[in-house]
Design an enzyme around this catalytic site. Structure first.
Site, PDB file in Angstrom:
ATOM      1  CD  GLU A  49       3.091  11.709   9.535  1.00  0.00           C
ATOM      2  OE1 GLU A  49       2.168  12.143   8.836  1.00  0.00           O
ATOM      3  OE2 GLU A  49       4.164  12.311   9.723  1.00  0.00           O
ATOM      4  NE  ARG A 275      -8.456  14.384   5.129  1.00  0.00           N
ATOM      5  CZ  ARG A 275      -7.601  14.120   6.115  1.00  0.00           C
ATOM      6  NH1 ARG A 275      -7.924  14.337   7.360  1.00  0.00           N
ATOM      7  NH2 ARG A 275      -6.412  13.675   5.850  1.00  0.00           N
ATOM      8  CE  LYS A 285      -2.580  12.386  12.316  1.00  0.00           C
ATOM      9  NZ  LYS A 285      -1.631  11.368  11.890  1.00  0.00           N
TER      10      LYS A 285
HETATM   11  P1  ATP Z   1      -4.768  14.570   9.936  1.00  0.00           P
HETATM   12  O1  ATP Z   1      -5.180  15.509   8.846  1.00  0.00           O
HETATM   13  O2  ATP Z   1      -5.722  14.506  11.069  1.00  0.00           O
HETATM   14  O3  ATP Z   1      -3.358  14.744  10.376  1.00  0.00           O
HETATM   15  P2  ATP Z   1      -3.829  12.427   8.366  1.00  0.00           P
HETATM   16  O4  ATP Z   1      -4.509  11.963   7.137  1.00  0.00           O
HETATM   17  O5  ATP Z   1      -2.597  13.179   8.190  1.00  0.00           O
HETATM   18  O6  ATP Z   1      -4.897  13.143   9.260  1.00  0.00           O
HETATM   19  P3  ATP Z   1      -2.829   9.877   8.971  1.00  0.00           P
HETATM   20  O7  ATP Z   1      -2.235   9.363  10.211  1.00  0.00           O
HETATM   21  O8  ATP Z   1      -1.981  10.039   7.770  1.00  0.00           O
HETATM   22  O9  ATP Z   1      -3.513  11.246   9.325  1.00  0.00           O
HETATM   23  O10 ATP Z   1      -4.142   9.050   8.594  1.00  0.00           O
HETATM   24  C1  ATP Z   1      -4.185   7.665   8.497  1.00  0.00           C
HETATM   25  C2  ATP Z   1      -5.324   7.289   7.617  1.00  0.00           C
HETATM   26  O11 ATP Z   1      -6.554   7.818   8.101  1.00  0.00           O
HETATM   27  C3  ATP Z   1      -5.137   7.824   6.221  1.00  0.00           C
HETATM   28  O12 ATP Z   1      -5.422   6.792   5.308  1.00  0.00           O
HETATM   29  C4  ATP Z   1      -6.141   8.933   6.111  1.00  0.00           C
HETATM   30  O13 ATP Z   1      -6.597   9.079   4.796  1.00  0.00           O
HETATM   31  C5  ATP Z   1      -7.248   8.481   7.066  1.00  0.00           C
HETATM   32  N1  ATP Z   1      -7.959   9.630   7.603  1.00  0.00           N
HETATM   33  C6  ATP Z   1      -7.439  10.677   8.264  1.00  0.00           C
HETATM   34  N2  ATP Z   1      -8.387  11.572   8.570  1.00  0.00           N
HETATM   35  C7  ATP Z   1      -9.558  11.081   8.101  1.00  0.00           C
HETATM   36  C8  ATP Z   1     -10.913  11.541   8.105  1.00  0.00           C
HETATM   37  N3  ATP Z   1     -11.258  12.701   8.654  1.00  0.00           N
HETATM   38  N4  ATP Z   1     -11.847  10.764   7.532  1.00  0.00           N
HETATM   39  C9  ATP Z   1     -11.516   9.588   6.980  1.00  0.00           C
HETATM   40  N5  ATP Z   1     -10.267   9.097   6.950  1.00  0.00           N
HETATM   41  C10 ATP Z   1      -9.292   9.829   7.493  1.00  0.00           C
HETATM   42 MG    MG Z   2      -1.374  11.994   6.592  1.00  0.00          MG
END
Ligand code: ATP
Ligand code: MG
Length: 576
Positions: A49, A275, A285
């Site tokens: 995102e 994660r 984020k």
């Molecule tokens: P955040 O919680 O940091 O905002 P998010 O999952 O909302 O992370 P996205 O931009 O939606 O951020 O993430 C893109 C991809 O990265 C998704 O498939 C998510 O599952 C993966 N991802 C995000 N954080 C992690 C992590 N700590 N370990 C492994 N994969 C991750």
């Molecule tokens: Mg997300």
């Protein structure tokens, strides 16, 4: 390794994992390929995102998804999940593109946006309404929440749940046309308000949002919810393996419900993994944004940040980050990996690839009394003992040099083998010197040392075979380049600042000593032509990388990582 609850999982286990990383997702994909599922085709995607910069957790997901595509001769799409115009922007999308390239991955032609699918997604919603499987709800967010029920109690049907198909079609079209205000109406799937799976209790599909979308502008006043957009976007792209993190496990039944009702084929197979969490930092984020916006760090690319931009600026080689991500394997339960394990990968890489130089962080002047004034001796130094091909360079030696303040003690304790009055030590690649006098200012602080050198020891060994116990790094005072050096340590003072129970107080756990700035370090002159991004080892001190803040007049170096290597010791112990 720490369990998510802070329980220490044995080091033996993590060491083992680093030798043979387990990856159950890879095994699942391999089995699918063997079974001929999707005719053996493998298509994955990384779906960020664009509302912040990528961090080490994302790196893990990138390495996993692109890695699967590569291993099984498939494709990995980059898809921006841009369904929420109020929090997303194109700058973040551009930074994400740059960061993934830097990490070493390429999606070729396969760059997509969920916003590319706004029209087909809208048509899918209309089809669900026509099938009697979706309805427009006039309840506000609070009412919807109040009627949601709990884990033990069923929810309550919306009073608008039984609207006719034609009424729903009309209202949805008018939502799209912008007739209603934000929050006035939503489109919901009509599933089951008493389902034990909470995500199946008439979940939201569309909401009204009046802002401008970075790509579609004002074309839409309704936007699909993540849960409605995500699975179908995967289906549209014919993703075979939809790899995501554990929090989406509960959403899987819903994604499958949409895919089945809409008869989308082939259905993507969703596989969840844990994660990646690291000690002493956070991988959220939202929280990282709080650090940036609150001025607790200098930006998303602050070298203390666990973002790819931060790590790049700090001097972490992308190959080392990839190795780390592969090395920790893929788990299906949450855990926290020690930051020192990432640092171990960084050191391994830099030890092989970084050239060595001598630089002095806290200079103490030394005058070599018997070295002729104005004369310069060019000594030969090895660029990288791990790589013979890196060759040697010349280092100038002259009457006045700097050594590290810590390398001298006037009254040394027993185990101090470096310089002190009357003591002889080796200057690396140069000569033996002996301290003959100590000059101090009024306050008693040592300002200069007077030494003599033995010209017979040129190159660093005595022909008569006499030994010294200490070898010091040094730099010629006349030739040195003055620089600013930034020494970093952990961003947080506790192991798991991101732990849920610590909630908003994570800011209180910022390490107040995570940055120390040295203004007048003295660098070896061979660094004169270095460019920002240049990595090297300052002998005996650590690995350093030149910062973009550098000017010709004053370079700035970031400490990437110290030389000490605790994780390596753990590994060695385990191997014995
Ligand atoms: P955040 O919680 O940091 O905002 P998010 O999952 O909302 O992370 P996205 O931009 O939606 O951020 O993430 C893109 C991809 O990265 C998704 O498939 C998510 O599952 C993966 N991802 C995000 N954080 C992690 C992590 N700590 N370990 C492994 N994969 C991750
Ligand atoms: Mg997300």
């Amino acid at each position: 390794m720490l369990g998510r609850t802070g329980v220490l999982v044995s080091d033996a286990m993590s060491a083992e994992e680093s030798i043979v990383p387990s990856n159950f997702i890879r095994n699942r994909v391999e089995a699918d390929v063997k079974d001929g599922k999707n005719a053996g085709r493998v298509a994955t995607r990384f779906p960020p995102e664009p509302n912040g910069c990528l961090h080490i957790g994302h790196a893990k997901s990138i390495v996993l998804n692109f890695g699967l595509a590569k291993e099984f001769g498939g494709t990995c799409n980059l898809r921006f999940d841009d369904t929420n115009p109020s929090t997303e922007d194109m700058e973040h999308a551009e930074s994400i593109v740059e960061d993934i390239r830097w990490l070493g991955f390429d999606w070729g032609e396969n760059l997509f946006y969920a916003s590319d699918y706004f029209e087909p997604l809208y048509q899918m919603a209309v089809r669900l309404i026509e099938m009697g499987l979706a309805f427009v709800d006039d309840q506000n967010a609070e009412e919807i929440r109040a009627n949601q029920g709990t884990l033990t109690d069923a929810g309550t049907n919306s009073p608008f749940r039984d609207r006719t198909v034609s009424e729903n079609l009309d209202l949805f079209a008018r939502m799209k046309a912008g007739e209603f205000e934000e929050g006035e109406k939503v489109l919901r799937a009509k599933i089951d308000m008493s389902s034990s799976v909470l995500t199946l209790r008439d979940p939201l599909m569309y909401r009204i949002q009046k802002g401008e979308h970075p790509r579609t502008g004002k074309a839409w006043s309704i936007y699909p919810m993540y849960d409605f957009a995500h699975g179908q976007s995967d289906a549209i792209e014919k993703i075979t393996h939809s790899v995501c993190t554990l929090e989406f496990r509960d959403h899987r039944p819903l994604y499958n419900w949409f895919i089945e009702r809409l008869e989308l084929k082939p259905a993507p197979e969703q596989i969840e993994f844990a994660r990646l969490n690291l000690t002493h930092t956070i991988t959220s984020k939202r929280k990282l944004r709080e650090l940036v916006e609150g001025g607790h760090v200098s930006g998303w690319d602050d070298p203390r940040m666990p973002t790819l931009r931060g790590m790049r600026r700090r001097g972490y080689p992308p190959a080392a980050i990839r190795d780390f991500c592969e090395g920790v394997g893929v788990a299906n339960r949450d855990s926290v990996i020690e930051l020192s394990r990432l640092e171990y990968s960084i050191r391994q890489d830099l030890n092989k690839n970084a050239t060595r130089v001598m630089s002095v962080l806290r200079p103490l002047k030394v005058v070599i009394e018997n070295f002729p004034e104005g004369e310069v001796d060019e000594l030969e130094a090895v660029n990288n003992p791990e790589d013979e091909a890196a060759g040697t360079r010349k280092v100038p030696f002259s009457r006045e040099i700097y050594i590290e303040r810590d390398d001298f003690m006037e009254e040394p304790p027993k185990k101090f083998f470096r310089l002190s009055p009357g003591r002889e030590v080796r200057l690396r690649y140069a000569f033996f010197i002996t301290c003959v006098d100590v000059v101090k200012d009024e306050s008693g602080e040592v300002t200069e040392l007077r030494c003599t050198y033995d010209p017979e020891t040129r190159g660093g060994d005595a022909p008569d075979g006499r030994k010294v116990k200490g070898t010091l790094h040094w730099v010629s005072a006349d030739h040195a380049i003055e620089a600013e050096v930034r020494l970093y340590s952990h961003l947080f003072d506790c192991e798991d600042p991101g732990e849920l129970s610590k909630g908003p107080e994570f800011i209180d756990h910022l390490n107040s000593e995570s940055l120390e700035v040295i203004e007048n370090a003295q660098l070896e002159p061979s660094l004169r032509d270095a460019e920002p991004g240049h990595s090297c080892q300052f002998e005996r001190l650590g690995y350093f990388s030149m910062d973009p803040d550098s000017t010709k007049a004053k370079p700035v170096f970031n400490r990437t990582v110290t030389l000490r290597d605790t994780w390596g010791k753990v590994l060695k112990k385990e191997k014995k």
